[in-house]
Design a protein around this motif. Structure first.
Motif, PDB file in Angstrom:
ATOM      1  N   ALA A   1      10.850  41.029  -2.392  1.00  0.00           N
ATOM      2  CA  ALA A   1      11.107  42.366  -1.345  1.00  0.00           C
ATOM      3  C   ALA A   1      12.694  42.262  -1.361  1.00  0.00           C
ATOM      4  CB  ALA A   1      10.362  42.078  -0.121  1.00  0.00           C
ATOM      5  N   GLU A   2      13.263  41.031  -0.925  1.00  0.00           N
ATOM      6  CA  GLU A   2      14.728  40.914  -0.796  1.00  0.00           C
ATOM      7  C   GLU A   2      15.559  41.278  -1.800  1.00  0.00           C
ATOM      8  OE1 GLU A   2      16.264  39.580   1.982  1.00  0.00           O
ATOM      9  OE2 GLU A   2      14.474  39.226   2.988  1.00  0.00           O
ATOM     10  N   LEU A   3      14.876  40.914  -3.148  1.00  0.00           N
ATOM     11  CA  LEU A   3      15.954  41.429  -4.477  1.00  0.00           C
ATOM     12  C   LEU A   3      15.380  42.681  -4.809  1.00  0.00           C
ATOM     13  CD1 LEU A   3      15.285  38.025  -6.249  1.00  0.00           C
ATOM     14  CD2 LEU A   3      17.388  39.083  -5.635  1.00  0.00           C
ATOM     15  N   GLY A   4      14.647  43.370  -4.218  1.00  0.00           N
ATOM     16  CA  GLY A   4      14.101  44.887  -4.775  1.00  0.00           C
ATOM     17  C   GLY A   4      13.485  44.815  -5.873  1.00  0.00           C
ATOM     18  N   VAL A   5      12.522  43.881  -6.241  1.00  0.00           N
ATOM     19  CA  VAL A   5      11.833  43.710  -7.302  1.00  0.00           C
ATOM     20  C   VAL A   5      10.315  43.591  -7.119  1.00  0.00           C
ATOM     21  CG1 VAL A   5      13.818  42.910  -8.754  1.00  0.00           C
ATOM     22  CG2 VAL A   5      12.303  41.276  -7.835  1.00  0.00           C
ATOM     23  N   SER A   6       9.697  43.643  -8.163  1.00  0.00           N
ATOM     24  CA  SER A   6       8.175  43.416  -8.134  1.00  0.00           C
ATOM     25  C   SER A   6       7.928  41.899  -8.313  1.00  0.00           C
ATOM     26  CB  SER A   6       7.342  44.100  -9.290  1.00  0.00           C
ATOM     27  OG  SER A   6       7.619  43.584 -10.443  1.00  0.00           O
ATOM     28  N   GLY A   7       6.956  41.331  -7.546  1.00  0.00           N
ATOM     29  CA  GLY A   7       6.615  40.060  -7.293  1.00  0.00           C
ATOM     30  C   GLY A   7       6.478  39.321  -8.577  1.00  0.00           C
ATOM     31  N   PRO A   8       5.691  39.822  -9.846  1.00  0.00           N
ATOM     32  CA  PRO A   8       5.435  39.133 -10.831  1.00  0.00           C
ATOM     33  C   PRO A   8       6.661  38.817 -11.672  1.00  0.00           C
ATOM     34  CG  PRO A   8       3.792  40.834 -10.448  1.00  0.00           C
ATOM     35  CD  PRO A   8       4.627  40.903  -9.414  1.00  0.00           C
ATOM     36  N   SER A   9       7.784  39.748 -11.320  1.00  0.00           N
ATOM     37  CA  SER A   9       9.004  39.690 -12.285  1.00  0.00           C
ATOM     38  C   SER A   9       9.675  38.352 -11.996  1.00  0.00           C
ATOM     39  CB  SER A   9       9.917  40.767 -11.931  1.00  0.00           C
ATOM     40  OG  SER A   9      10.356  40.675 -10.637  1.00  0.00           O
ATOM     41  N   LEU A  10       9.294  37.734 -10.722  1.00  0.00           N
ATOM     42  CA  LEU A  10      10.067  36.464 -10.573  1.00  0.00           C
ATOM     43  C   LEU A  10       9.532  35.358 -11.535  1.00  0.00           C
ATOM     44  CD1 LEU A  10       9.970  36.239  -6.445  1.00  0.00           C
ATOM     45  CD2 LEU A  10      11.939  36.762  -8.199  1.00  0.00           C
ATOM     46  N   TYR A  11       8.162  35.626 -11.758  1.00  0.00           N
ATOM     47  CA  TYR A  11       7.579  34.480 -12.840  1.00  0.00           C
ATOM     48  C   TYR A  11       8.116  34.461 -14.439  1.00  0.00           C
ATOM     49  CZ  TYR A  11       4.528  34.168  -8.982  1.00  0.00           C
ATOM     50  OH  TYR A  11       3.871  34.024  -7.673  1.00  0.00           O
ATOM     51  N   ASN A  12       8.914  35.463 -14.548  1.00  0.00           N
ATOM     52  CA  ASN A  12       9.727  35.377 -15.789  1.00  0.00           C
ATOM     53  C   ASN A  12      10.802  34.295 -15.764  1.00  0.00           C
ATOM     54  OD1 ASN A  12       8.175  37.554 -17.122  1.00  0.00           O
ATOM     55  ND2 ASN A  12       9.495  38.987 -16.062  1.00  0.00           N
ATOM     56  N   HIS A  13      11.038  33.741 -14.677  1.00  0.00           N
ATOM     57  CA  HIS A  13      12.158  33.054 -14.464  1.00  0.00           C
ATOM     58  C   HIS A  13      11.671  31.452 -13.924  1.00  0.00           C
ATOM     59  CE1 HIS A  13      15.180  36.051 -15.188  1.00  0.00           C
ATOM     60  NE2 HIS A  13      14.406  36.773 -14.603  1.00  0.00           N
ATOM     61  N   PHE A  14      10.748  31.621 -12.949  1.00  0.00           N
ATOM     62  CA  PHE A  14      10.385  30.433 -12.321  1.00  0.00           C
ATOM     63  C   PHE A  14       8.668  30.451 -12.182  1.00  0.00           C
ATOM     64  CE2 PHE A  14      14.459  30.800 -10.456  1.00  0.00           C
ATOM     65  CZ  PHE A  14      15.139  30.002 -10.651  1.00  0.00           C
ATOM     66  N   ARG A  15       8.058  29.294 -12.311  1.00  0.00           N
ATOM     67  CA  ARG A  15       6.774  29.322 -12.474  1.00  0.00           C
ATOM     68  C   ARG A  15       5.914  29.470 -10.977  1.00  0.00           C
ATOM     69  NH1 ARG A  15       5.099  24.216 -15.763  1.00  0.00           N
ATOM     70  NH2 ARG A  15       6.735  23.313 -14.151  1.00  0.00           N
ATOM     71  N   ASN A  16       6.845  29.195  -9.764  1.00  0.00           N
ATOM     72  CA  ASN A  16       6.234  28.862  -8.563  1.00  0.00           C
ATOM     73  C   ASN A  16       7.468  28.771  -7.663  1.00  0.00           C
ATOM     74  OD1 ASN A  16       6.637  26.166  -8.741  1.00  0.00           O
ATOM     75  ND2 ASN A  16       4.671  25.878  -9.697  1.00  0.00           N
ATOM     76  N   LYS A  17       6.847  28.749  -6.381  1.00  0.00           N
ATOM     77  CA  LYS A  17       7.874  28.583  -5.009  1.00  0.00           C
ATOM     78  C   LYS A  17       8.463  27.326  -5.355  1.00  0.00           C
ATOM     79  CE  LYS A  17       7.732  27.753  -0.227  1.00  0.00           C
ATOM     80  NZ  LYS A  17       7.116  28.131   0.902  1.00  0.00           N
ATOM     81  N   ASP A  18       7.801  26.199  -5.666  1.00  0.00           N
ATOM     82  CA  ASP A  18       8.341  24.716  -5.733  1.00  0.00           C
ATOM     83  C   ASP A  18       9.375  24.901  -6.694  1.00  0.00           C
ATOM     84  OD1 ASP A  18       6.488  23.928  -3.753  1.00  0.00           O
ATOM     85  OD2 ASP A  18       5.282  23.043  -5.375  1.00  0.00           O
ATOM     86  N   GLU A  19       9.484  25.358  -7.867  1.00  0.00           N
ATOM     87  CA  GLU A  19      10.469  25.412  -9.005  1.00  0.00           C
ATOM     88  C   GLU A  19      11.658  26.245  -8.005  1.00  0.00           C
ATOM     89  OE1 GLU A  19       9.700  26.893 -12.869  1.00  0.00           O
ATOM     90  OE2 GLU A  19       8.731  24.988 -13.420  1.00  0.00           O
ATOM     91  N   ILE A  20      11.342  27.192  -7.461  1.00  0.00           N
ATOM     92  CA  ILE A  20      12.489  28.093  -6.931  1.00  0.00           C
ATOM     93  C   ILE A  20      13.337  27.070  -5.998  1.00  0.00           C
ATOM     94  CG2 ILE A  20      13.118  29.860  -5.143  1.00  0.00           C
ATOM     95  CD1 ILE A  20      10.813  31.361  -6.938  1.00  0.00           C
ATOM     96  N   LEU A  21      12.553  26.346  -5.117  1.00  0.00           N
ATOM     97  CA  LEU A  21      13.136  25.499  -4.224  1.00  0.00           C
ATOM     98  C   LEU A  21      13.639  24.471  -4.805  1.00  0.00           C
ATOM     99  CD1 LEU A  21      10.313  25.232  -1.469  1.00  0.00           C
ATOM    100  CD2 LEU A  21      12.720  26.702  -1.291  1.00  0.00           C
TER     101      LEU A  21
END
Length: 222
Positions: free
Chosen positions: A37-57
């Motif tokens: 939501a902050e980035l203005g994209v769909s949720g699944p698009s994040l998974y092209n870069h990170f597998r999960n929240k832990d990887e993001i953190l």
């Protein structure tokens, strides 16, 4: 072809947004849905870069590790091991002070994070070059991380309320001025850090002399 209205999503954009969210609201505020939501994209698009929240953190924590100055450990820098450790510790704490909410993630250790591993490698290498045995160099790296991350996990000064009636002298005869600590939080916490750091380095300097004498004696016996 028309340009896209929003910049293309990237790991860097995700990490920047996640760090801003952590800084503003803490670790619990981070979720893939919230980031999307902050980035203005769909949720699944994040998974092209990170597998999960832990990887993001993990990536957010590593971006903070990358802010730590390591130049004092360069062989050409010329600072002795004690001065280098001091200056590095100050830089390390400053990075954590800017992003205190990410400290619990950093406290778990570098794992596979590149910037975190570069920090560990630089400290260990510099201590070994200075003459510390490898086991001692490992202990020093661990000790410094315990001390620095511990100092950033909370504020001693802000642990006391600013209500002068809160600490009855009948119960706490030595806390008559404790309500003033929060008002001077930066001075108290930075002073405590510097006092502890210098005491720690003083102790290491004594140990270094002992280790050096042991090396000299062993060499003389050969």
């Amino acid at each position: 072809m028309a340009r896209p209205r929003k910049p293309l999503l990237s790991r860097e954009r995700i990490v920047t947004a996640a760090l801003a969210l952590v800084d503003a609201e803490g670790l619990d505020a981070v979720s893939t849905r919230r980031l999307a939501a902050e980035l203005g994209v769909s949720g699944p698009s994040l998974y092209n870069h990170f597998r999960n929240k832990d990887e993001i953190l993990d990536a957010v924590a590593d971006s903070v590790s990358a802010q730590i100055d390591l130049s004092m450990f360069d062989e050409a820098d010329g600072r002795d091991w004690r001065t280098a450790l001091h200056d590095w510790a100050v830089s390390y704490r400053a990075a954590l002070a800017d992003h205190p909410h990410i400290v619990p993630v950093l406290a778990r250790g570098p794992g596979r994070r590149p910037a975190g591993l570069r920090v560990a490698d630089a400290v260990f290498g510099a201590m070994v070059r200075a003459g510390w045995p490898p086991a001692h160099a490992t202990h020093i790296g661990a000790l410094m991380r315990y001390f620095i991350t511990g100092s950033a996990l909370g504020s001693f000064a802000r642990g006391f309320v600013d209500d002068e009636t809160a600490y009855d002298p009948a119960d706490y005869p030595h806390l008559g001025q404790a309500h003033l600590l929060a008002e001077h939080q930066k001075q108290v916490d930075e002073g405590a850090f510097e006092t502890g750091l210098r005491a720690l380095l003083d102790g290491l300097a004594v140990r270094y002399e002992s280790v050096s004498r042991g090396h000299a004696s062993a060499a003389a016996e050969q």
